[in-house]
Design an enzyme around this catalytic site. Structure first.
Site, PDB file in Angstrom:
ATOM      1  N   ASP A 197      32.803  41.032  42.105  1.00 53.63           N
ATOM      2  CA  ASP A 197      32.310  42.076  41.200  1.00 53.63           C
ATOM      3  C   ASP A 197      30.854  42.369  41.520  1.00 53.63           C
ATOM      4  O   ASP A 197      29.966  41.587  41.175  1.00 53.63           O
ATOM      5  CB  ASP A 197      32.469  41.598  39.754  1.00 53.63           C
ATOM      6  N   GLU A 223      35.335  44.847  42.700  1.00 55.40           N
ATOM      7  CA  GLU A 223      35.063  45.538  41.441  1.00 55.40           C
ATOM      8  C   GLU A 223      33.713  46.253  41.456  1.00 55.40           C
ATOM      9  O   GLU A 223      32.692  45.681  41.847  1.00 55.40           O
ATOM     10  CB  GLU A 223      35.088  44.536  40.288  1.00 55.40           C
ATOM     11  N   GLU A 249      34.852  49.079  33.365  1.00 57.30           N
ATOM     12  CA  GLU A 249      34.190  48.420  32.243  1.00 57.30           C
ATOM     13  C   GLU A 249      33.114  49.302  31.602  1.00 57.30           C
ATOM     14  O   GLU A 249      32.770  49.103  30.432  1.00 57.30           O
ATOM     15  CB  GLU A 249      33.577  47.090  32.666  1.00 57.30           C
ATOM     16  N   HIS A 299      38.771  44.637  31.142  1.00 57.69           N
ATOM     17  CA  HIS A 299      37.493  43.928  31.197  1.00 57.69           C
ATOM     18  C   HIS A 299      37.332  43.145  29.899  1.00 57.69           C
ATOM     19  O   HIS A 299      37.614  43.656  28.813  1.00 57.69           O
ATOM     20  CB  HIS A 299      36.350  44.938  31.349  1.00 57.69           C
ATOM     21  N   GLU A 324      40.869  38.554  31.980  1.00 55.99           N
ATOM     22  CA  GLU A 324      39.536  38.113  32.381  1.00 55.99           C
ATOM     23  C   GLU A 324      39.011  37.145  31.326  1.00 55.99           C
ATOM     24  O   GLU A 324      39.006  37.457  30.125  1.00 55.99           O
ATOM     25  CB  GLU A 324      38.576  39.292  32.533  1.00 55.99           C
TER      26      GLU A 324
END
Length: 371
Positions: A197, A223, A249, A299, A324
């Site tokens: 990410d 991500e 997100e 998210h 997550e």
């Protein structure tokens, strides 16, 4: 039943510092009713700004505060109330902060409905496809490669079969990022899913380079290497990256996610229940994703309030391989509810009590509340 008030409670750690950890402070939402049922929610955004959206007054038809919109309404009419909040904040809302605040209230309304019916939210939602899901350990990237490898190994030893490292120094040196992932794969072996990410956008050419290189190490998804607004860039990245890419997100409402899917070509989207519009809007996003054959992996980087709300949503999703799970050890993450939600052998089960199935730990909330 009628809504009598909406309380906002701002919690903050004693010494917050600017970093990728956005659980150093938190805005809790409590929706009160005339029957004594209190709905619990949270907002995943800047707490002071969201509090102003909820508490503020407004006299223009489409610039009103959320409390004054809702007091006196029936909390069980959730879809109508979502549409009403969205319509009466459109002059300053429609996306972003106003939708973040709506999200926290929406979570609390579902909590009320479940409690009133004596059922967990997932049973009220219907379409139950699962009541448990594997979790991936989600953590910030330590500054050194050796530390990052130790972090990943610790999560694997704790029973997680998937690990995501994000933010930190990622994105500042693409060659170093590729080398880190090579070492991570070597350390955890071929059977562990790895996610990367970046958190903040890089140049499109760098994102494409990463997408191509990380495929050699079987990265599950890359991500947010681009801005959520760079729809043309996402389309080009999806077309050229053999590594799956994910985003969402920072996006809100079905309209934003429609753009990510249709214009950006995203095949994995990540709505945050406490940002994207609450459970109500995330159900709409999920329906749109199913129509486009896009995978939804929400998210979820906050307290167990968000974990509970996300798990109830996940029960309804047609294709969701992971929850997550914020694996950091800090009190707003690990101590905020009376029975913390913990993975067992890497699996998280949806809370079974009425509503969200959780109860706020008032001693912990009081310790960190800014009054």
């Amino acid at each position: 039943m009628k809504i009598t008030d909406i309380r906002t409670r701002y919690l903050r750690l004693p010494s917050p510092a600017v970093s990728g950890d956005n659980l150093q402070d938190l805005l809790i939402i409590e929706v009160l009713t005339d029957e004594g049922i209190i709905g619990l929610g949270e907002v995943h955004t800047n707490p002071d700004a969201a509090r102003a959206i909820i508490d503020g007054s407004g006299y223009h038809t489409s610039s009103r505060g959320l409390r004054e919109i809702l007091v006196g309404e029936d909390p069980g009419e959730i879809g109508r109330l979502w549409d009403r909040m969205y319509a009466l904040t459109q002059s300053y809302g429609r996306r972003g902060l106003a939708v973040h605040a709506i999200s926290g209230i929406d979570i609390a309304l579902w909590d009320i409905l479940g409690k009133a019916l004596g059922k967990p939210v997932y049973q009220v939602l219907g379409s139950v496809r699962r009541t448990s899901v594997p979790a991936y350990a989600s953590d910030l990237t330590p500054p050194g490669h050796d530390e990052a490898i130790q972090t990943a190994r610790r999560h694997v030893d704790a029973g997680f079969r998937a690990v995501k490292l994000g933010w930190g120094a990622l994105g500042s040196d693409i060659a170093a990022d590729i080398e880190l992932v090579r070492r991570l794969r070597e350390a955890v072996g071929p059977s562990i899913d790895l996610m990367v990410d970046l958190g903040m956008p890089v140049a499109l050419d760098d994102a494409i380079r990463l997408g191509r290189a990380l495929a050699d190490y079987g990265v599950y998804f890359l991500e947010e290497p681009l801005s959520p607004d760079d729809l043309d860039g996402w389309r080009r990245l999806v077309d050229q990256s053999p590594t799956p890419v994910a985003c969402g997100e920072k996006e809100t409402t079905r309209y934003g996610f429609r753009d990510l899917m249709e214009r950006g070509g995203l095949r994995i989207v990540q709505p945050d229940v406490a940002r994207a519009g609450g459970i109500t809007e995330c159900l709409r996003i999920a329906a749109l994703a199913e129509l486009h054959r896009v995978r939804v992996i929400p998210h979820c980087w906050s307290s167990d309030i968000l974990v509970a709300a996300t798990m109830h949503l996940i029960t309804t999703l047609s294709d969701c391989p992971y929850l997550e799970y914020n694996a950091m050890e800090q009190p707003l993450r690990t101590q905020l509810i009376t029975e913390p939600i913990r993975p067992r052998d890497g699996i998280v089960h949806v809370p079974e009590g009425p509503g969200l199935g959780i109860e706020l730990n008032e001693e912990v909330a009081g310790r960190y509340e800014i009054r």
